[in-house]
Design a protein around this motif. Structure first.
Motif, mmCIF file in Angstrom:
data_model
loop_
_atom_site.group_PDB
_atom_site.id
_atom_site.type_symbol
_atom_site.label_atom_id
_atom_site.label_comp_id
_atom_site.label_asym_id
_atom_site.label_seq_id
_atom_site.Cartn_x
_atom_site.Cartn_y
_atom_site.Cartn_z
ATOM 1 N N GLY A 84 0.789 -1.226 0.000
ATOM 2 C CA GLY A 84 0.000 0.000 0.000
ATOM 3 C C GLY A 84 0.817 1.269 0.000
ATOM 4 O O GLY A 84 0.453 2.258 -0.640
ATOM 5 N N ARG A 85 1.943 1.262 0.736
ATOM 6 C CA ARG A 85 2.763 2.461 0.857
ATOM 7 C C ARG A 85 4.184 2.185 0.405
ATOM 8 O O ARG A 85 4.701 1.080 0.562
ATOM 9 N N ALA A 86 4.826 3.203 -0.142
ATOM 10 C CA ALA A 86 6.212 3.076 -0.603
ATOM 11 C C ALA A 86 7.124 2.700 0.565
ATOM 12 O O ALA A 86 7.021 3.303 1.647
ATOM 13 N N VAL A 129 -3.911 7.503 -18.651
ATOM 14 C CA VAL A 129 -4.863 7.774 -17.585
ATOM 15 C C VAL A 129 -4.477 9.064 -16.866
ATOM 16 O O VAL A 129 -3.306 9.413 -16.745
ATOM 17 N N GLU A 130 -5.488 9.796 -16.425
ATOM 18 C CA GLU A 130 -5.232 11.011 -15.644
ATOM 19 C C GLU A 130 -4.781 10.617 -14.249
ATOM 20 O O GLU A 130 -5.435 9.818 -13.570
ATOM 21 N N LEU A 131 -3.644 11.133 -13.811
ATOM 22 C CA LEU A 131 -3.045 10.680 -12.565
ATOM 23 C C LEU A 131 -3.756 11.180 -11.319
ATOM 24 O O LEU A 131 -3.516 10.677 -10.227
ATOM 25 N N SER A 132 -4.644 12.152 -11.469
ATOM 26 C CA SER A 132 -5.438 12.604 -10.322
ATOM 27 C C SER A 132 -6.812 11.941 -10.286
ATOM 28 O O SER A 132 -7.644 12.270 -9.445
ATOM 29 N N THR A 138 -6.657 5.515 -5.932
ATOM 30 C CA THR A 138 -6.967 4.360 -5.098
ATOM 31 C C THR A 138 -6.017 3.180 -5.333
ATOM 32 O O THR A 138 -6.130 2.155 -4.666
ATOM 33 N N MET A 139 -5.104 3.318 -6.273
ATOM 34 C CA MET A 139 -4.121 2.259 -6.510
ATOM 35 C C MET A 139 -3.131 2.184 -5.346
ATOM 36 O O MET A 139 -2.739 3.214 -4.783
ATOM 37 N N PRO A 140 -2.683 0.998 -4.984
ATOM 38 C CA PRO A 140 -1.586 0.889 -4.014
ATOM 39 C C PRO A 140 -0.298 1.456 -4.621
ATOM 40 O O PRO A 140 -0.110 1.427 -5.843
ATOM 41 N N ASP A 141 0.571 1.970 -3.774
ATOM 42 C CA ASP A 141 1.854 2.487 -4.267
ATOM 43 C C ASP A 141 2.608 1.419 -5.051
ATOM 44 O O ASP A 141 3.263 1.710 -6.061
ATOM 45 N N GLY A 142 2.522 0.180 -4.584
ATOM 46 C CA GLY A 142 3.225 -0.904 -5.254
ATOM 47 C C GLY A 142 2.764 -1.112 -6.679
ATOM 48 O O GLY A 142 3.556 -1.491 -7.556
ATOM 49 N N VAL A 174 3.632 11.259 -8.001
ATOM 50 C CA VAL A 174 2.297 10.943 -8.517
ATOM 51 C C VAL A 174 1.262 11.159 -7.411
ATOM 52 O O VAL A 174 0.161 11.680 -7.667
ATOM 53 N N ARG A 175 1.616 10.812 -6.200
ATOM 54 C CA ARG A 175 0.706 11.046 -5.068
ATOM 55 C C ARG A 175 0.498 12.543 -4.829
ATOM 56 O O ARG A 175 -0.601 12.994 -4.509
#
Length: 203
Positions: A84-86, A129-132, A138-142, A174-175
């Motif tokens: 989920g997180r980097a 795809v638009e990154l916002s 909702t994608m996991p960082d992984g 990206v986040r």
């Protein structure tokens, strides 16, 4: 003259470089220059497949590249699920690095805002795809890391161009882009809110 002294004298003469000469240089020990050997890509009748170059043995790992940490190197946990997180400490330096790398590798398609209207797209490439968008937010960082690494649909893989640490830095940017399009006043530090001009009041 002793044999050892004579040999040293002969070697000294052989190594001298005087005036320019059209003659080839003296080779005292020429075996390393003229040894039989194969050049890159040559054929060889010695091996069954006819190649002089041998393929790397299965399982060979370059020194220093065992890369056992699945979370860091592949963006997945022990079960193969995207994390989920980097898996790194995110600070200003990492974010700024991510912005810089994003603008180099990603902005040509995604543009610097992440809207997907980069210069390549404006010249006919299918828009990404638009990154916002909710989909990316909702994608996991992984999963974002994996997409950068291996590509998806029209997006190529950047695994060879972008080092692992820089891929994670891009994920953090990206986040930032996703957050920037959905931020509220509560996301702004209290001491900075007075500098924000309310929408509609701009002259």
């Amino acid at each position: 003259m002793r044999p050892a002294a004579f040999l040293l004298f002969a070697l000294a003469l052989a190594g001298c470089r005087g005036n320019k000469s059209e003659e080839p240089p003296v080779h005292v020990f020429g075996d390393m220059d003229w040894q039989p050997k194969y050049q890159w890509g040559e054929a060889s009748p010695f091996f069954e497949d006819g190649r002089a170059m041998r393929p790397i043995v299965d399982g060979t790992v370059p020194v220093g590249h065992l890369d056992e940490d699945d979370a860091y190197y592949r963006g997945k946990d022990a079960k193969g699920e995207f994390i989920g997180r980097a898996p790194l400490e995110v600070d200003e330096k990492v974010v700024r690095r991510g912005q810089e790398r994003f603008n180099i590798y990603c902005a040509p398609c995604h543009d610097m805002s992440g809207s997907g209207r980069g210069m390549v797209v404006q010249r006919g490439f299918p828009p990404p795809v638009e990154l916002s968008s909710d989909r990316v937010r909702t994608m996991p960082d992984g999963q974002i890391f994996d997409t950068i690494s291996h590509g998806v649909r029209n997006m190529p893989s950047y695994r060879k161009q972008i080092p692992v640490a820089d891929r994670w830095a891009i994920v953090t940017w990206v986040r930032v882009l996703g957050k920037s399009q959905h931020a509220s006043i509560d996301d702004v530090p209290a001491d900075k809110r007075s500098a924000i001009e309310p929408e509609g009041d701009a002259q």
